[in-house]
Design a protein around this motif. Structure first.
Motif, PDB file in Angstrom:
ATOM      1  N   GLN A   1     -10.279   6.735  11.524  1.00 11.63           N
ATOM      2  CA  GLN A   1      -9.270   7.800  11.668  1.00 11.63           C
ATOM      3  C   GLN A   1     -10.194   9.093  12.120  1.00 11.63           C
TER       4      GLN A   1
ATOM      5  N   VAL B   1      -8.408  14.594   1.323  1.00 15.47           N
ATOM      6  CA  VAL B   1      -7.890  13.756   2.549  1.00 15.47           C
ATOM      7  C   VAL B   1      -7.362  12.440   1.990  1.00 15.47           C
ATOM      8  N   CYS B   2      -8.301  11.584   1.094  1.00 14.47           N
ATOM      9  CA  CYS B   2      -7.799  10.439   0.553  1.00 14.47           C
ATOM     10  C   CYS B   2      -6.769  10.630  -0.619  1.00 14.47           C
TER      11      CYS B   2
ATOM     12  N   TYR C   1      -4.536  16.788  14.001  1.00 15.41           N
ATOM     13  CA  TYR C   1      -5.156  16.931  12.683  1.00 15.41           C
ATOM     14  C   TYR C   1      -5.982  17.987  12.477  1.00 15.41           C
TER      15      TYR C   1
ATOM     16  N   ASN D   1      -1.079  -0.574   7.987  1.00 13.78           N
ATOM     17  CA  ASN D   1      -2.495  -0.100   8.130  1.00 13.78           C
ATOM     18  C   ASN D   1      -3.702  -1.273   8.426  1.00 13.78           C
TER      19      ASN D   1
ATOM     20  N   PHE E   1      -9.767  -0.929   1.461  1.00 14.80           N
ATOM     21  CA  PHE E   1      -8.663  -0.408   1.746  1.00 14.80           C
ATOM     22  C   PHE E   1      -8.863   1.096   2.535  1.00 14.80           C
ATOM     23  N   TYR E   2      -9.856   1.781   2.107  1.00 11.60           N
ATOM     24  CA  TYR E   2     -10.192   3.084   2.310  1.00 11.60           C
ATOM     25  C   TYR E   2     -11.355   3.428   3.475  1.00 11.60           C
TER      26      TYR E   2
ATOM     27  N   TYR F   1     -10.679   2.537   7.348  1.00 13.41           N
ATOM     28  CA  TYR F   1      -9.573   3.418   7.878  1.00 13.41           C
ATOM     29  C   TYR F   1      -9.993   4.587   7.949  1.00 13.41           C
ATOM     30  N   THR F   2     -10.677   5.044   6.789  1.00 15.43           N
ATOM     31  CA  THR F   2     -11.300   6.777   7.227  1.00 15.43           C
ATOM     32  C   THR F   2     -12.198   6.901   8.408  1.00 15.43           C
TER      33      THR F   2
ATOM     34  N   TYR G   1       5.606   5.069   0.062  1.00 19.58           N
ATOM     35  CA  TYR G   1       4.310   5.823   0.608  1.00 19.58           C
ATOM     36  C   TYR G   1       3.992   7.061   0.003  1.00 19.58           C
TER      37      TYR G   1
ATOM     38  N   TYR H   1      -3.850  20.576   6.870  1.00 19.11           N
ATOM     39  CA  TYR H   1      -3.277  19.357   6.781  1.00 19.11           C
ATOM     40  C   TYR H   1      -2.044  19.149   6.180  1.00 19.11           C
TER      41      TYR H   1
ATOM     42  N   ARG I   1      -4.397  12.361  -0.715  1.00 24.12           N
ATOM     43  CA  ARG I   1      -2.867  12.355  -0.126  1.00 24.12           C
ATOM     44  C   ARG I   1      -2.114  11.232  -0.481  1.00 24.12           C
ATOM     45  N   ILE I   2      -3.028   9.942  -0.747  1.00 29.31           N
ATOM     46  CA  ILE I   2      -2.545   8.721  -0.775  1.00 29.31           C
ATOM     47  C   ILE I   2      -2.246   8.466  -2.447  1.00 29.31           C
TER      48      ILE I   2
ATOM     49  N   ARG J   1      -3.159   1.929  12.900  1.00 31.89           N
ATOM     50  CA  ARG J   1      -2.071   1.712  12.258  1.00 31.89           C
ATOM     51  C   ARG J   1      -0.759   0.976  13.264  1.00 31.89           C
TER      52      ARG J   1
ATOM     53  N   PHE K   1       0.923  -1.184  -0.100  1.00 34.09           N
ATOM     54  CA  PHE K   1       0.050  -0.006   0.058  1.00 34.09           C
ATOM     55  C   PHE K   1       0.862   1.075  -0.031  1.00 34.09           C
TER      56      PHE K   1
HETATM   57  N1  UDP Z   1      -6.086   6.253   4.047  1.00 35.13           N
HETATM   58  C1  UDP Z   1      -6.874   5.059   4.048  1.00 35.13           C
HETATM   59  N2  UDP Z   1      -6.386   3.829   4.387  1.00 35.13           N
HETATM   60  C2  UDP Z   1      -5.159   3.790   4.566  1.00 35.13           C
HETATM   61  C3  UDP Z   1      -4.365   4.774   4.533  1.00 35.13           C
HETATM   62  C4  UDP Z   1      -5.095   6.243   4.495  1.00 35.13           C
HETATM   63  O1  UDP Z   1      -8.299   5.248   3.719  1.00 35.13           O
HETATM   64  O2  UDP Z   1      -4.923   2.629   4.551  1.00 35.13           O
HETATM   65  C5  UDP Z   1      -6.970   7.682   3.872  1.00 35.13           C
HETATM   66  C6  UDP Z   1      -7.282   8.016   5.387  1.00 35.13           C
HETATM   67  O3  UDP Z   1      -8.641   8.819   5.517  1.00 35.13           O
HETATM   68  C7  UDP Z   1      -6.412   8.827   6.026  1.00 35.13           C
HETATM   69  C8  UDP Z   1      -5.897   9.616   4.943  1.00 35.13           C
HETATM   70  O4  UDP Z   1      -5.973   8.782   3.658  1.00 35.13           O
HETATM   71  O5  UDP Z   1      -6.742   9.505   7.173  1.00 35.13           O
HETATM   72  C9  UDP Z   1      -4.516  10.038   4.751  1.00 35.13           C
HETATM   73  O6  UDP Z   1      -3.595   9.043   5.070  1.00 35.13           O
HETATM   74  P1  UDP Z   1      -2.015   9.355   5.662  1.00 35.13           P
HETATM   75  O7  UDP Z   1      -1.452   8.066   5.795  1.00 35.13           O
HETATM   76  O8  UDP Z   1      -1.379  10.493   4.710  1.00 35.13           O
HETATM   77  O9  UDP Z   1      -2.435   9.972   7.229  1.00 35.13           O
HETATM   78  P2  UDP Z   1      -1.401  10.588   8.092  1.00 35.13           P
HETATM   79  O10 UDP Z   1      -0.162   9.913   7.989  1.00 35.13           O
HETATM   80  O11 UDP Z   1      -1.418  11.881   8.001  1.00 35.13           O
HETATM   81  O12 UDP Z   1      -2.163  10.228   9.464  1.00 35.13           O
END
Ligand code: UDP
Length: 301
Positions: A87, A99-100, A239, A200, A79-80, A83-84, A113, A277, A102-103, A209, A26
């Motif tokens: 979080q 937000v998502c 955050y 994660n 995967f998303y 987690y979202t 990453y 962020y 970012r990945i 994580r 991932f």
């Molecule tokens: N995210 C997700 N699955 C993952 C990793 C990230 O859905 O396995 C989404 C989730 O909403 C997360 C956002 O992408 O808050 C940003 O991830 P990142 O790992 O950049 O977060 P950070 O390290 O800033 O906590």
């Protein structure tokens, strides 16, 4: 700039995601898809596969639409989504696409990453880096001190404020929502516990994580520590929560902040004072830009 205060080692940051009882590479890349769909792919196949899975959202308005448009529902749910929710305690529909976003999502086998060309970490850690930075005869650090209790006595020429912006203005428009974290550090009597620095957990356990930082810091010790990360509603602000209403509230504070800068030479810097962020590298860039602005405006050159 930071090389004045530290040496560097490679920031070799590889992450896996635990879903359906398996560990997948991932961010989603060619290897993730090969494992997930049990097929062999080329870069061209990967592109086509993701195009066929992606749903039709030409201008994604939120994080759900963003992910659905790039990878489709099955991968989104694997995967998303979970987690979202864990979080943020907010549905991806109600979070900015950024937000998502970012990945990264990749067509090749690059498993890192983030996309940056240079990926480094301070050789002796961030604490040492900041320790070196503040080791200067003109710098005095006061710990466990409330900013508001001392500021009136200091009468400074100008101020750089990096705390939460809503606190600075006594929450006069209401509190901005923040997300916090807590950590459970577990020591294992073995050299390594995980196959990579971060795993994660979108759909299992209550932590988001687990991080075994030794994979990056390269310490040579017989034991290891894994840090389990829990998202929290209360606690120190880590955050901002990128969503429309929060941005609107922030902009009300930002108006006051701009006046404060003009009238009282108070500058607002970093993630908490700007309710943004951003990552460490962006926060550093932000600080260097702010420094140049202050040098100019305060004629310090
Ligand atoms: N995210 C997700 N699955 C993952 C990793 C990230 O859905 O396995 C989404 C989730 O909403 C997360 C956002 O992408 O808050 C940003 O991830 P990142 O790992 O950049 O977060 P950070 O390290 O800033 O906590």
């Amino acid at each position: 700039y930071l090389s004045k205060y530290t040496e560097w080692i490679p920031g070799n940051y590889k992450v896996k995601s635990y879903s359906r009882g398996e560990l997948f590479p991932f961010p989603i890349n060619m290897l993730t898809l090969e494992q997930f769909f049990n097929v062999k792919l080329t870069v061209e196949d990967t592109k086509k596969l993701l195009q066929s899975l992606g749903e039709d959202y030409p201008n994604p308005k939120n994080s759900e639409e963003f992910v659905l448009s790039r990878v489709g529902r099955e991968l989104y749910e694997a995967f998303y989504l979970g987690y979202t929710l864990k979080q943020w305690e907010i549905h991806p529909k109600d979070l900015d696409a950024s937000v998502c976003g970012r990945i990264p999502i990749r067509f090749n086998k690059d498993e890192r990453y983030v996309d940056h060309k240079y990926q480094l970490t301070p050789k002796h850690g961030f604490t040492k880096l900041f320790g070196n930075m503040i080791h200067h005869k003109n710098i005095h650090v006061l710990l466990n001190t409330d900013y508001k209790e001392i500021i009136a006595d200091l009468n400074p020429k100008f101020i750089i404020y990096t705390g939460p912006i809503d606190y600075y203005f006594d929450y006069q428009f209401g509190k901005l929502p923040w997300r916090s974290l807590s950590f459970k550090h577990v020591e294992y009597n073995k050299e390594f516990e995980q196959p990579c620095v971060q795993i994660n957990y979108p759909n299992d356990f209550t932590y988001t994580r687990s991080v075994e930082i030794k994979h990056v810091t390269q310490q040579k010790v017989p034991n290891t520590v894994v840090s389990f990360e829990f998202s929290e509603k209360e606690g120190d602000p880590y955050y901002p929560i990128p969503a429309d209403n929060n941005k609107k509230l922030f902009l009300k504070y930002k108006e006051l902040a701009d006046i404060e800068t003009k009238q009282k030479n108070v500058y607002f810097g970093g993630r908490l004072a700007n309710y943004t962020y951003i990552n460490t590298d962006e926060a550093i860039e932000n600080a260097l830009e702010l420094y140049n602005k202050i040098v100019n405006e305060q004629k310090l050159g």
